[in-house]
Write an enzyme that holds these catalytic residues in place. Structure first.
Site, PDB file in Angstrom:
ATOM      1  CD  GLU A 170      52.421 -10.196  27.902  1.00 53.71           C
ATOM      2  OE1 GLU A 170      52.709  -9.004  28.047  1.00 53.71           O
ATOM      3  OE2 GLU A 170      51.840 -10.868  28.790  1.00 53.71           O
ATOM      4  CG  HIS A 243      57.003  -7.641  25.950  1.00 51.42           C
ATOM      5  ND1 HIS A 243      56.628  -6.519  26.649  1.00 51.42           N
ATOM      6  CD2 HIS A 243      56.055  -8.574  26.199  1.00 51.42           C
ATOM      7  CE1 HIS A 243      55.501  -6.750  27.305  1.00 51.42           C
ATOM      8  NE2 HIS A 243      55.131  -8.000  27.054  1.00 51.42           N
ATOM      9  CB  CYS A 364      56.441   0.061  25.525  1.00 47.14           C
ATOM     10  SG  CYS A 364      57.802  -1.041  25.826  1.00 47.14           S
TER      11      CYS A 364
HETATM   12  O1  SUG Z   1      54.114  -5.391  30.889  1.00 47.06           O
HETATM   13  N1  SUG Z   1      55.303  -2.726  32.852  1.00 47.06           N
HETATM   14  C1  SUG Z   1      54.937  -3.248  31.554  1.00 47.06           C
HETATM   15  C2  SUG Z   1      55.861  -2.697  30.503  1.00 47.06           C
HETATM   16  C3  SUG Z   1      55.409  -3.061  29.134  1.00 47.06           C
HETATM   17  C4  SUG Z   1      56.421  -2.725  28.089  1.00 47.06           C
HETATM   18  N2  SUG Z   1      55.917  -3.076  26.803  1.00 47.06           N
HETATM   19  C5  SUG Z   1      56.664  -3.503  25.764  1.00 47.06           C
HETATM   20  N3  SUG Z   1      57.880  -3.938  25.928  1.00 47.06           N
HETATM   21  N4  SUG Z   1      56.106  -3.541  24.607  1.00 47.06           N
HETATM   22  C6  SUG Z   1      54.965  -4.791  31.553  1.00 47.06           C
HETATM   23  O2  SUG Z   1      55.835  -5.355  32.214  1.00 47.06           O
HETATM   24  C7  SUG Z   1      54.981  -2.383  35.231  1.00 47.06           C
HETATM   25  C8  SUG Z   1      53.844  -1.895  36.090  1.00 47.06           C
HETATM   26  C9  SUG Z   1      54.239  -1.648  37.507  1.00 47.06           C
HETATM   27  O3  SUG Z   1      55.155  -2.299  38.011  1.00 47.06           O
HETATM   28  O4  SUG Z   1      53.587  -0.766  38.147  1.00 47.06           O
HETATM   29  C10 SUG Z   1      54.484  -2.908  33.891  1.00 47.06           C
HETATM   30  O5  SUG Z   1      53.417  -3.442  33.809  1.00 47.06           O
END
Ligand code: SUG
Length: 444
Positions: A170, A243, A364
């Site tokens: 990730e 994460h 993020c």
């Molecule tokens: O991968 N949310 C992302 C959020 C990513 C956050 N990134 C970090 N923490 N670096 C994920 O879970 C939700 C999309 C939706 O439900 O429509 C989503 O993909």
């Protein structure tokens, strides 16, 4: 001289709340809400401009093509793009929700980045993350690789690791670089949630494996003596820390994290001290569970903050989401933090609520890329943020983005046309060349 640049993922025209990420509490609890794509992209742009205005190096990464039609063709649908889109929503709506997600906005998951002073060959290395745990995110790495190649023509941009469970990766969300001076050797910390060869466990998915972290460290030519691997605790994954950057952020000599973040915090500290010996003295700022319970951490995103150093300031500044200000325990903690004489001297709050509702905070939304001055000089100029780029992207968003998107709006093929028109114009603004997006290459 070297500095840390932030490259923010532009929020795409199809930003919506799809409830796609198991283990991400905000994504699950806001599923089906009406989103505000125009407001979302402007929130992101304003954050990026504020970092540029405060003297940091700042760039942008383009949103990806959504809907991602190549999969529909591969999966046996045919016809014009509009026909594909309509058939898709009729026959495989669950798949379409994945192919429409604007998730590439979360650039901290775009890649793992190793600055050139850390790499034996003296080059900047980037490995796009395969994001193989979540279908909607596994679409990203190919277009990410192209965007990174365009932004950093001098760097070594690797292929993503194989999209298989043993190598789940990730990106920078599970990676921290500590250092004294950015132009010198640093310590790279890789945090993983599981051993890729171990039998699956129950609970929320652990999205990063040890095998992926080790493969990237090797491919980046990192010096083993200055590289640390640590395991994220099962407790925080099950509490909603999908994460490491939901429970930890680091910058310069400082690692700021929650008491429960790691499986074995003492060993982690010893390993970092050893990897940093002769380079710098690491500073650990551990937030106790009794001051900020883990559930408050997950709701407020205290640690999904950017920890930055502005020019002419010795102390670090935490750029936290407004949700951290609105939660009593985290607000009180931040007030106490800056009153002490520790490494973090100020907390500033930023409104990125549209992204936050999908579990993406200020950290993020950006990919950190530490570069020497001579490397920054070679970054594609049209992807560097300044007042003029902010103005033209804001104008572009106001022209093309919808104000609101509800789940019932998604099957409208006009949304696809609007998205492609916007992205087509963006390739000119960012000078990405014709054929950057699949729909521009005649195989949409
Ligand atoms: O991968 N949310 C992302 C959020 C990513 C956050 N990134 C970090 N923490 N670096 C994920 O879970 C939700 C999309 C939706 O439900 O429509 C989503 O993909």
């Amino acid at each position: 001289m070297a500095h840390e640049a932030n490259f923010d993922g532009l929020i795409g025209p199809t930003h919506n709340y799809g409830g796609l990420s198991d283990g991400n509490i905000a994504s699950a609890s806001n599923s089906g809400l009406t989103s505000r794509p125009r407001e979302a992209v402007i929130q992101g742009l304003d954050k990026a401009l504020s970092m540029h205005s405060a003297g940091l190096w700042q760039g942008v990464l383009p949103p990806q093509q959504r809907p991602y039609l190549p999969y529909l063709r591969q999966f046996g649908f045919s016809g014009t793009d509009r026909e594909l889109y309509e058939q898709g929503w009729k026959q495989v709506p669950g798949l379409m929700k994945n192919l429409i997600s604007a998730s590439s906005m979360w650039a901290a998951n775009a890649a793992t980045v190793s600055p050139s002073p850390d790499c034996e060959d003296g080059r900047l290395h980037l490995t796009p993350a395969n994001l193989s745990t979540m279908l909607h995110r596994s679409l990203e790495h190919e277009q990410t690789g192209r965007a990174l190649g365009s932004a950093f023509p001098f760097a070594k941009v690797h292929h993503a690791l194989p999209g298989q469970s043993v190598f789940s990766d990730e990106g920078a969300a599970n990676h921290v670089r500590l250092c004294a001076n950015r132009e010198e050797q640093g310590v790279e910390l890789f945090v993983y949630g599981r051993d890729g060869f171990a039998a699956p466990t129950s609970g929320f998915p652990a999205r990063q494996t040890k095998e992926a972290a080790e493969a990237i460290a090797r491919a980046h030519n990192l010096r083993p003596g200055h590289t640390v691997f640590a395991r994220q605790s099962r407790a925080v994954i099950d509490a909603g820390a999908f994460h490491n950057d939901v429970v930890c952020v680091g910058a310069k000599e400082t690692l700021f994290y929650h008491e429960l973040a790691f499986e074995d915090t003492r060993t982690l500290q010893d390993d970092i001290r050893q990897a940093a010996s002769g380079l710098f003295e690491p500073v650990f700022v551990e937030v106790p569970e009794k001051s900020v319970p883990i559930d408050d951490v997950i709701k407020s995103y205290l640690f999904n903050s950017m920890l930055v150093q502005f020019p002419d300031s010795d102390r670090l500044v935490l750029i936290a989401p407004t949700e951290t200000r609105d939660m009593p325990s985290t607000r009180d903690y931040c007030e106490m933090l800056v009153c002490g004489n520790g490494p973090i001297g100020e907390v500033r709050y930023v409104d990125v609520r549209q992204s936050m509702r999908n579990g993406g905070g200020p950290a993020c939304l950006r990919l950190r890329v530490t570069m020497l001055q001579k490397e920054w000089a070679q970054v594609k100029p049209t992807m560097k943020m300044d007042g003029a780029l902010h103005a033209s992207l804001k104008h572009w968003a106001e022209k093309h983005y919808r104000e609101t998107l509800s789940p019932s709006d998604l099957p409208d093929p006009n949304l696809m046309d609007e998205s492609f028109t916007a992205l087509d114009e963006l390739t000119q603004i960012l000078d990405l060349g014709t054929g950057f997006y699949p729909f521009q290459r005649d195989f949409s």
